[in-house]
Design a protein around this motif. Sequence first.
Motif, PDB file in Angstrom:
ATOM      1  N   ALA A 153       0.832  -1.209   0.000  1.00 54.49           N
ATOM      2  CA  ALA A 153       0.000   0.000   0.000  1.00 54.49           C
ATOM      3  C   ALA A 153       0.864   1.256   0.000  1.00 54.49           C
ATOM      4  O   ALA A 153       0.565   2.239  -0.709  1.00 54.49           O
ATOM      5  CB  ALA A 153      -0.930  -0.009   1.205  1.00 54.49           C
ATOM      6  N   GLU A 154       1.955   1.239   0.766  1.00 53.34           N
ATOM      7  CA  GLU A 154       2.851   2.395   0.803  1.00 53.34           C
ATOM      8  C   GLU A 154       3.549   2.595  -0.540  1.00 53.34           C
ATOM      9  O   GLU A 154       3.710   3.728  -1.006  1.00 53.34           O
ATOM     10  CB  GLU A 154       3.877   2.213   1.920  1.00 53.34           C
ATOM     11  CG  GLU A 154       3.268   2.288   3.315  1.00 53.34           C
ATOM     12  CD  GLU A 154       4.246   1.933   4.405  1.00 53.34           C
ATOM     13  OE1 GLU A 154       5.357   1.443   4.080  1.00 53.34           O
ATOM     14  OE2 GLU A 154       3.918   2.123   5.594  1.00 53.34           O
ATOM     15  N   LEU A 155       3.951   1.501  -1.176  1.00 51.15           N
ATOM     16  CA  LEU A 155       4.598   1.594  -2.479  1.00 51.15           C
ATOM     17  C   LEU A 155       3.620   2.100  -3.536  1.00 51.15           C
ATOM     18  O   LEU A 155       3.989   2.898  -4.407  1.00 51.15           O
ATOM     19  CB  LEU A 155       5.163   0.225  -2.865  1.00 51.15           C
ATOM     20  CG  LEU A 155       6.046   0.158  -4.109  1.00 51.15           C
ATOM     21  CD1 LEU A 155       7.246   1.082  -3.986  1.00 51.15           C
ATOM     22  CD2 LEU A 155       6.515  -1.286  -4.343  1.00 51.15           C
ATOM     23  N   ALA A 156       2.367   1.662  -3.469  1.00 49.86           N
ATOM     24  CA  ALA A 156       1.354   2.144  -4.400  1.00 49.86           C
ATOM     25  C   ALA A 156       1.144   3.645  -4.241  1.00 49.86           C
ATOM     26  O   ALA A 156       0.999   4.381  -5.234  1.00 49.86           O
ATOM     27  CB  ALA A 156       0.041   1.392  -4.187  1.00 49.86           C
ATOM     28  N   VAL A 162      -0.388   0.698  -9.153  1.00 49.77           N
ATOM     29  CA  VAL A 162      -0.894  -0.528  -8.551  1.00 49.77           C
ATOM     30  C   VAL A 162       0.292  -1.381  -8.122  1.00 49.77           C
ATOM     31  O   VAL A 162       1.331  -1.387  -8.800  1.00 49.77           O
ATOM     32  CB  VAL A 162      -1.776  -1.311  -9.555  1.00 49.77           C
ATOM     33  CG1 VAL A 162      -2.240  -2.634  -8.979  1.00 49.77           C
ATOM     34  CG2 VAL A 162      -2.966  -0.456  -9.988  1.00 49.77           C
ATOM     35  N   VAL A 163       0.143  -2.087  -7.014  1.00 49.86           N
ATOM     36  CA  VAL A 163       1.154  -3.047  -6.579  1.00 49.86           C
ATOM     37  C   VAL A 163       0.475  -4.401  -6.397  1.00 49.86           C
ATOM     38  O   VAL A 163      -0.570  -4.494  -5.739  1.00 49.86           O
ATOM     39  CB  VAL A 163       1.829  -2.612  -5.268  1.00 49.86           C
ATOM     40  CG1 VAL A 163       2.820  -3.669  -4.790  1.00 49.86           C
ATOM     41  CG2 VAL A 163       2.546  -1.274  -5.461  1.00 49.86           C
ATOM     42  N   ASP A 174      -4.143  -0.592  -4.926  1.00 50.63           N
ATOM     43  CA  ASP A 174      -3.710   0.709  -5.425  1.00 50.63           C
ATOM     44  C   ASP A 174      -3.649   1.720  -4.289  1.00 50.63           C
ATOM     45  O   ASP A 174      -3.592   2.931  -4.513  1.00 50.63           O
ATOM     46  CB  ASP A 174      -4.611   1.205  -6.555  1.00 50.63           C
ATOM     47  CG  ASP A 174      -6.054   1.448  -6.123  1.00 50.63           C
ATOM     48  OD1 ASP A 174      -6.374   1.238  -4.932  1.00 50.63           O
ATOM     49  OD2 ASP A 174      -6.860   1.847  -6.982  1.00 50.63           O
ATOM     50  N   GLY A 175      -3.649   1.220  -3.062  1.00 53.92           N
ATOM     51  CA  GLY A 175      -3.619   2.065  -1.888  1.00 53.92           C
ATOM     52  C   GLY A 175      -4.992   2.458  -1.384  1.00 53.92           C
ATOM     53  O   GLY A 175      -5.167   2.830  -0.217  1.00 53.92           O
ATOM     54  N   ARG A 176      -6.004   2.377  -2.272  1.00 51.51           N
ATOM     55  CA  ARG A 176      -7.392   2.664  -1.897  1.00 51.51           C
ATOM     56  C   ARG A 176      -8.244   1.404  -1.927  1.00 51.51           C
ATOM     57  O   ARG A 176      -9.056   1.162  -1.062  1.00 51.51           O
ATOM     58  CB  ARG A 176      -7.991   3.712  -2.836  1.00 51.51           C
ATOM     59  CG  ARG A 176      -7.292   5.065  -2.813  1.00 51.51           C
ATOM     60  CD  ARG A 176      -7.875   6.011  -3.842  1.00 51.51           C
ATOM     61  NE  ARG A 176      -7.595   5.561  -5.207  1.00 51.51           N
ATOM     62  CZ  ARG A 176      -8.506   5.096  -6.050  1.00 51.51           C
ATOM     63  NH1 ARG A 176      -9.771   4.982  -5.661  1.00 51.51           N
ATOM     64  NH2 ARG A 176      -8.167   4.726  -7.272  1.00 51.51           N
TER      65      ARG A 176
END
Length: 262
Positions: A153-156, A162-163, A174-176
């Motif tokens: 989530a942090e990388l996204a 997207v990760v 995608d963090g969301r």
Amino acid sequence: MSAVDLRAAHAALRARTPLVHCLTNTVVQTITANALLAAGAAPAMVDAPEEAGDFAAVASAVLVNVGTVNARTAEAMRLAARSAGAAGTPWVLDPVAVGALAYRTQLAAELVELRPTVVRGNASEVMALAGAGGGGRGVDSTDSTDDAAKAAAELAARTGGVVAVSGAVDLVTDGRRTVRVGGGSPLLTRTTGAGCVLGALVAAYVAATDDPFTGTVAAHAHVAVAAERAARITAGPGTFAPAWLDALDAVDGAALAGAELR
């Protein structure tokens, strides 16, 4: 993520036949090309620095896989990633064995600053790329997808993309939004290039869809459903690989809609 979304993604892939520019490792080029063709995309393996940037600008999507990287291919990867970014071409970073080896780890750190559309790796690779771990045992993860959830989530958030974290249950965020994709088969872990193929199929699906998150989930679902089908009719890894290619071709929108999403 709904069954309708997966059906639509599959239909778009088959209709658009995206051209995927693969800068990938030498071990997996053949199976990657065959898997892209089976799924409904078109492969190209252009890794010369003199051509990689130009081709990235006209391809439908780019895969950058650092599996067997050297100075020449590293420069091609940098050029392709910059060109893809400038042209608005989606591109996928597969940070193979990052964290375990300094050269590729530094290269992947440079590439992630160019904001890939998708980062796809195993849990240890994603954690190392995010600065939250030291990497796994070569290409093998020593961490679980749940271990990597926070780092993903942090990388996204850092890339704006997207990760995807591969494992017994895959995680896409995608963090969301976060979706977990189950199914598949343990035989994937005994098939050379299965993860690298997944990265290429992510690139193909992202090129064919309007939402990179949906495309990434659809690619993981396609691989998992095909692996389940292949595992039912094979006795081991030697017969699994060709059966998996057949299944990648046979999976349709209805089958994809039945993937195990959580």
